[in-house]
Design an enzyme around this catalytic site. Structure first.
Site, PDB file in Angstrom:
ATOM      1  N   THR A  90       0.854  -1.199   0.000  1.00 24.17           N
ATOM      2  CA  THR A  90       0.000   0.000   0.000  1.00 24.17           C
ATOM      3  C   THR A  90       0.885   1.243   0.000  1.00 24.17           C
ATOM      4  O   THR A  90       1.964   1.270   0.599  1.00 24.17           O
ATOM      5  CB  THR A  90      -0.966   0.022   1.207  1.00 24.17           C
ATOM      6  OG1 THR A  90      -0.219   0.139   2.417  1.00 24.17           O
ATOM      7  CG2 THR A  90      -1.847  -1.221   1.245  1.00 24.17           C
TER       8      THR A  90
ATOM      9  N   ASP B 247      -5.840  -0.427   8.135  1.00 23.78           N
ATOM     10  CA  ASP B 247      -6.692  -1.448   8.769  1.00 23.78           C
ATOM     11  C   ASP B 247      -8.029  -1.578   8.037  1.00 23.78           C
ATOM     12  O   ASP B 247      -8.539  -2.689   7.850  1.00 23.78           O
ATOM     13  CB  ASP B 247      -6.934  -1.107  10.244  1.00 23.78           C
ATOM     14  CG  ASP B 247      -5.661  -1.194  11.067  1.00 23.78           C
ATOM     15  OD1 ASP B 247      -4.760  -1.952  10.677  1.00 23.78           O
ATOM     16  OD2 ASP B 247      -5.578  -0.502  12.097  1.00 23.78           O
TER      17      ASP B 247
END
Ligand code: ADP
Length: 328
Positions: free
Chosen positions: A221, A277
């Site tokens: 990411t 998350d």
């Protein structure tokens, strides 16, 4: 309650957030703002994110018999998460004390507390919940030996979010499908393995280098720059013909890796706490529904984009309805 399709094994913390003018020097006392207490911890965040987007999710972890534990239970159960294997133990609920300076930088002290009780023995006792789940999600805020028990013992697909950065054994790496890391966690893992990361601006090369550490697939990411997916080319990979490939495919180099970039959505970011998350939780739900990794990353990208436009971690994660509204 539905049979869980996604089981998150991991940490639950109360986030204690306070603003300070400057970080205290050794021996100095500084006066901070009132403390704002919110439910957090990577494991609980991921379970809440997964539950909010409609997944049948269970959480395996430990909290204390205190107000923080109650706060976490409330947040998880409001998101529809099955808490059969959330244990209340004889230790304080884990906390993360987050001090925010006026420049927006955080200094964080994590006190694991009850999370230390997520031991290999506890995981043996709860094997019936995670052992056969279609997708199991792990992060690194519980003891490393506990992560290894689940990664090597799960029969389903194992998503390993190697955060916060810590050394992973080769058995955990080999089970990861995908290994999900941000750029600093990627740099840590590659340096720890003595592997070259490739040029800083070549994230495709970094994702390939991570794939060579042994996971079955990798999601790197990149914050506002999105994510890179690297997979060993699968002979049976079938792509719907209407799947518009926004990203550019990087041609494979010496190995049979397929690397695809998925751009982030352009949004006005207000607070990126928990972005990773929310991304992992949504990714797990989509994988459990049978999506390809690339498709799962596209949904995760949309969920994380909404999360960064709102304050907080669990409170910022979108429901399926909010996600649909955001897309129109
Ligand atoms: P972490 O929160 O773990 O450090 P990242 O910062 O890489 O991880 O963010 C995870 C994902 O969240 C990104 O891949 C992206 O999809 C989304 N995201 C993060 N920051 C932004 C942003 N400013 N704008 C849009 N999406 C973002």
């Amino acid at each position: 309650m539905q049979t869980p399709q996604v089981v998150v094994v991991g940490s639950a913390n109360a986030d204690l957030v306070l603003d300070i003018d400057h970080r205290p020097a050794p021996g100095e006392t500084v006066i901070g703002s009132d403390v704002v207490t919110t439910p957090g911890g990577k494991g609980a965040n991921q379970a809440v994110a997964a539950g909010k987007v409609g997944g049948a999710v269970a959480f395996v972890g430990c909290v204390g018999d205190d107000d923080h534990g109650a706060l976490l239970r409330d947040s998880l159960s409001s998101a529809g998460v099955d808490l059969t294997d959330l244990r209340t133990v004889d230790a304080p609920t884990g906390t993360a004390t987050i001090m925010v300076t006026p420049d927006g930088e955080n200094s964080i002290i994590v006190s694991p507390g009850a999370n230390r009780h997520v031991t290999p023995a506890m995981l043996e006792e709860t094997r019936s919940s995670w052992g056969a789940a279609p997708v199991v999600v792990l992060q690194l805020e519980i003891p490393v030996e506990s992560v290894a028990v689940v990664a090597t013992g799960a029969r389903g697909r194992v998503v390993v979010n190697a955060a916060p950065a810590a050394r992973l054994g080769s058995a955990v790496l080999a089970a990861a499908d995908p290994l999900v890391v941000n750029e600093s966690e990627a740099a840590f893992l590659l340096e720890d393995a003595g592997a070259a990361a490739g040029p800083a601006d070549d994230t495709g090369a970094t994702a390939r280098a991570l794939l060579r550490l042994g996971p079955r697939s990798v999601v790197l990411t990149l914050g506002a720059a999105g994510a890179v997916v690297a997979e060993t080319r699968r002979a049976d990979a079938d792509r719907p013909s209407d799947d518009v490939r926004v990203g550019d495919e990087v041609p494979p180099a010496d190995d049979a890796a397929e690397v695809v970039r998925v751009p982030a959505l352009r949004v006005e970011a207000v607070d990126t706490t928990g972005a990773g998350d929310s991304f992992v939780g949504a990714l797990a739900v989509e994988l459990a529904a049978g999506a390809t990794l690339e498709r799962a990353v596209r949904l995760a990208t949309r969920v994380a984009a909404v999360a960064v436009t709102r304050r907080g971690a669990q409170t910022s994660f979108p429901t399926l309805e909010e996600l649909e509204r955001a897309a129109t």
